[in-house]
Scaffold this motif. Structure first.
Motif, PDB file in Angstrom:
ATOM      1  N   GLU A 255       0.840  -1.200   0.000  1.00 28.37           N
ATOM      2  CA  GLU A 255       0.000   0.000   0.000  1.00 28.37           C
ATOM      3  C   GLU A 255       0.881   1.258   0.000  1.00 28.37           C
ATOM      4  O   GLU A 255       1.922   1.285   0.644  1.00 28.37           O
ATOM      5  CB  GLU A 255      -0.907   0.007   1.241  1.00 28.37           C
ATOM      6  CG  GLU A 255      -1.997  -1.052   1.241  1.00 28.37           C
ATOM      7  CD  GLU A 255      -3.078  -0.780   0.217  1.00 28.37           C
ATOM      8  OE1 GLU A 255      -3.060   0.319  -0.390  1.00 28.37           O
ATOM      9  OE2 GLU A 255      -3.915  -1.658   0.006  1.00 28.37           O
ATOM     10  N   ARG A 257      -1.815   1.070  -3.158  1.00 31.12           N
ATOM     11  CA  ARG A 257      -1.851   0.149  -4.280  1.00 31.12           C
ATOM     12  C   ARG A 257      -1.518   0.826  -5.601  1.00 31.12           C
ATOM     13  O   ARG A 257      -0.919   0.204  -6.485  1.00 31.12           O
ATOM     14  CB  ARG A 257      -3.235  -0.524  -4.354  1.00 31.12           C
ATOM     15  CG  ARG A 257      -3.182  -1.883  -5.016  1.00 31.12           C
ATOM     16  CD  ARG A 257      -2.535  -2.906  -4.102  1.00 31.12           C
ATOM     17  NE  ARG A 257      -2.026  -4.060  -4.849  1.00 31.12           N
ATOM     18  CZ  ARG A 257      -0.737  -4.364  -4.918  1.00 31.12           C
ATOM     19  NH1 ARG A 257       0.169  -3.649  -4.314  1.00 31.12           N
ATOM     20  NH2 ARG A 257      -0.342  -5.425  -5.597  1.00 31.12           N
ATOM     21  N   ASN A 266       0.173  -7.975  -3.356  1.00 30.06           N
ATOM     22  CA  ASN A 266      -0.552  -7.928  -2.087  1.00 30.06           C
ATOM     23  C   ASN A 266      -0.902  -9.363  -1.691  1.00 30.06           C
ATOM     24  O   ASN A 266      -0.628 -10.305  -2.444  1.00 30.06           O
ATOM     25  CB  ASN A 266      -1.778  -7.013  -2.182  1.00 30.06           C
ATOM     26  CG  ASN A 266      -2.811  -7.510  -3.176  1.00 30.06           C
ATOM     27  OD1 ASN A 266      -2.817  -8.676  -3.571  1.00 30.06           O
ATOM     28  ND2 ASN A 266      -3.702  -6.621  -3.604  1.00 30.06           N
ATOM     29  N   GLU A 295       0.321  -0.231   4.759  1.00 32.52           N
ATOM     30  CA  GLU A 295      -0.665  -1.148   5.334  1.00 32.52           C
ATOM     31  C   GLU A 295      -0.337  -1.431   6.805  1.00 32.52           C
ATOM     32  O   GLU A 295       0.826  -1.339   7.219  1.00 32.52           O
ATOM     33  CB  GLU A 295      -0.735  -2.455   4.544  1.00 32.52           C
ATOM     34  CG  GLU A 295       0.451  -3.381   4.728  1.00 32.52           C
ATOM     35  CD  GLU A 295       1.581  -3.124   3.756  1.00 32.52           C
ATOM     36  OE1 GLU A 295       2.586  -3.865   3.780  1.00 32.52           O
ATOM     37  OE2 GLU A 295       1.464  -2.160   2.953  1.00 32.52           O
ATOM     38  N   ALA A 299      -1.517  -6.789   8.800  1.00 35.96           N
ATOM     39  CA  ALA A 299      -2.445  -7.021   7.693  1.00 35.96           C
ATOM     40  C   ALA A 299      -1.917  -8.010   6.657  1.00 35.96           C
ATOM     41  O   ALA A 299      -2.697  -8.827   6.150  1.00 35.96           O
ATOM     42  CB  ALA A 299      -2.810  -5.696   7.031  1.00 35.96           C
ATOM     43  N   GLU A 303      -4.446 -10.997   5.958  1.00 33.48           N
ATOM     44  CA  GLU A 303      -5.120 -11.055   4.653  1.00 33.48           C
ATOM     45  C   GLU A 303      -4.729 -12.310   3.886  1.00 33.48           C
ATOM     46  O   GLU A 303      -5.556 -12.910   3.192  1.00 33.48           O
ATOM     47  CB  GLU A 303      -4.778  -9.805   3.837  1.00 33.48           C
ATOM     48  CG  GLU A 303      -5.381  -8.519   4.365  1.00 33.48           C
ATOM     49  CD  GLU A 303      -6.895  -8.514   4.240  1.00 33.48           C
ATOM     50  OE1 GLU A 303      -7.415  -9.089   3.265  1.00 33.48           O
ATOM     51  OE2 GLU A 303      -7.556  -7.944   5.128  1.00 33.48           O
TER      52      GLU A 303
END
Length: 335
Positions: A255, A257, A266, A295, A299, A303
């Motif tokens: 990030e 993006r 990602n 980010e 995360a 994610e």
């Protein structure tokens, strides 16, 4: 009396680097770029946004660390990986110990000190049989760490990066182009493409190559992505190597993006890349060590877990290793 011409000297130095090591490399690898690099306007926008935003450091204490005094033993007929942090792994296979993009330094240029310590103390490492380098960015090619290695350590580097190691006294330096391979005893090391770029100074953009590595020995095959965005290369690597057991894939530094997409996967793209490769298991990397993007700190792995399970993959086959954790690859039925 001859007139000193600095431009001529620079050209001669560049030519010497291109042919150093006995190969004649191109002066630039910009034709290997998957997408154009960000222009000045995008870089300035990124710098402004970075000053005004960034992840909270409160989660740093929740990054798992299992630092051991020594690496656990690995049988000669097995393979294991130990996550040191960021893109640094200790890979043991075929009775050999290989470091990927080793960074043991507390700091690298341009970013704050590392969030977590190296997962293995340098003094606890066994003899290193080889080092593989993906590209020359400071978070992957760390000069203070490289200086700690014996100069006889075999180095496997991208095209036009060998001079950097030879200048520092390394005596066994192999430069490879994409899809070229060499053997280190029973271990085969193949340099494969990546969606990335290279630069170490103001005037060397894309003058050395970038890529990942496929390490093979016996029944085991490990893919190390280095640093990469998402794209067509994963499917092609998988087609050429349909028996990859484990993919070491980057899940962090993605990030914002609009800036990172071309060069950093990602978590969703990392999972998709693993599926493209046809690898049954994936180990996450490129997170939890240096703050390179916006980010939240946890995360990337959170994610990745969600995306992995959404893809219907067994949870145990996503290796969200703690810093310092070692994992053995499953042995085949005939082992």
């Amino acid at each position: 009396m001859a007139v000193f011409d600095p431009r001529r000297v620079r050209k001669q130095l560049e030519r010497n680097r291109q042919t150093h090591g006995g190969r004649d490399w191109p002066a630039s690898f910009k034709d290997r770029l998957t997408e154009p690099l960000p222009g000045l306007r995008m870089v300035l926008r990124m710098m402004r946004e970075r000053r005004n935003s960034g992840p909270s450091l409160a989660d740093a204490r929740n990054i798992p660390v299992r630092r051991a005094d020594a690496l656990p033993p690995v049988p000669a007929d097995r393979a294991a990986v130990t996550w040191v942090g960021h893109a640094s792994y200790v890979v043991r296979m075929g009775g050999r110990t290989i470091l990927t993009d080793p960074v043991w330094s507390r700091r690298i240029p341009g970013v704050r000190s590392r969030l977590t310590p190296p997962g293995v103390r340098w003094e606890s490492l066994p003899e290193i049989d080889a080092v593989v380098i993906s590209h020359n960015h400071f978070d992957h090619l760390d000069a203070p760490t490289i200086r700690r290695l014996p100069r006889t350590t075999p180095i496997y580097a991208p095209a036009m990066l060998g001079w950097w190691f030879r200048r520092r006294g390394f005596t066994t330096v192999h430069e490879l182009d994409w899809w070229e391979a060499l053997d280190l005893g029973p271990v085969r090391l193949e340099f494969v493409p990546a969606h990335h770029w290279s630069r170490r100074g103001a005037f060397d953009t894309c003058k050395s190559l970038w890529g990942g590595w496929v390490l093979s020995s016996g029944e085991f095959k490990i893919y190390f992505a280095g640093d990469t965005g998402y794209g067509h290369w994963f499917a092609e690597i998988g087609a050429r190597h349909p028996d990859i057991d484990l993919a070491l894939l980057p899940v962090g530094a993605y990030e914002p993006r609009w800036f990172m997409r071309a060069v950093h996967t990602n978590p969703a793209e990392a999972v998709r890349a693993c599926l493209d490769l046809g690898a049954p298991r994936m180990a996450a990397m490129h997170w939890g060590t240096f703050i390179l993007s916006a980010e939240p700190l946890l995360a990337p792995v959170q994610e990745a877990i969600r995306e992995w399970e959404s893809a219907g993959m067994p949870r145990d086959d996503l290796w969200d290793l703690a810093v310092g954790e070692t994992r053995l690859l499953p042995a085949g039925p005939d082992s």
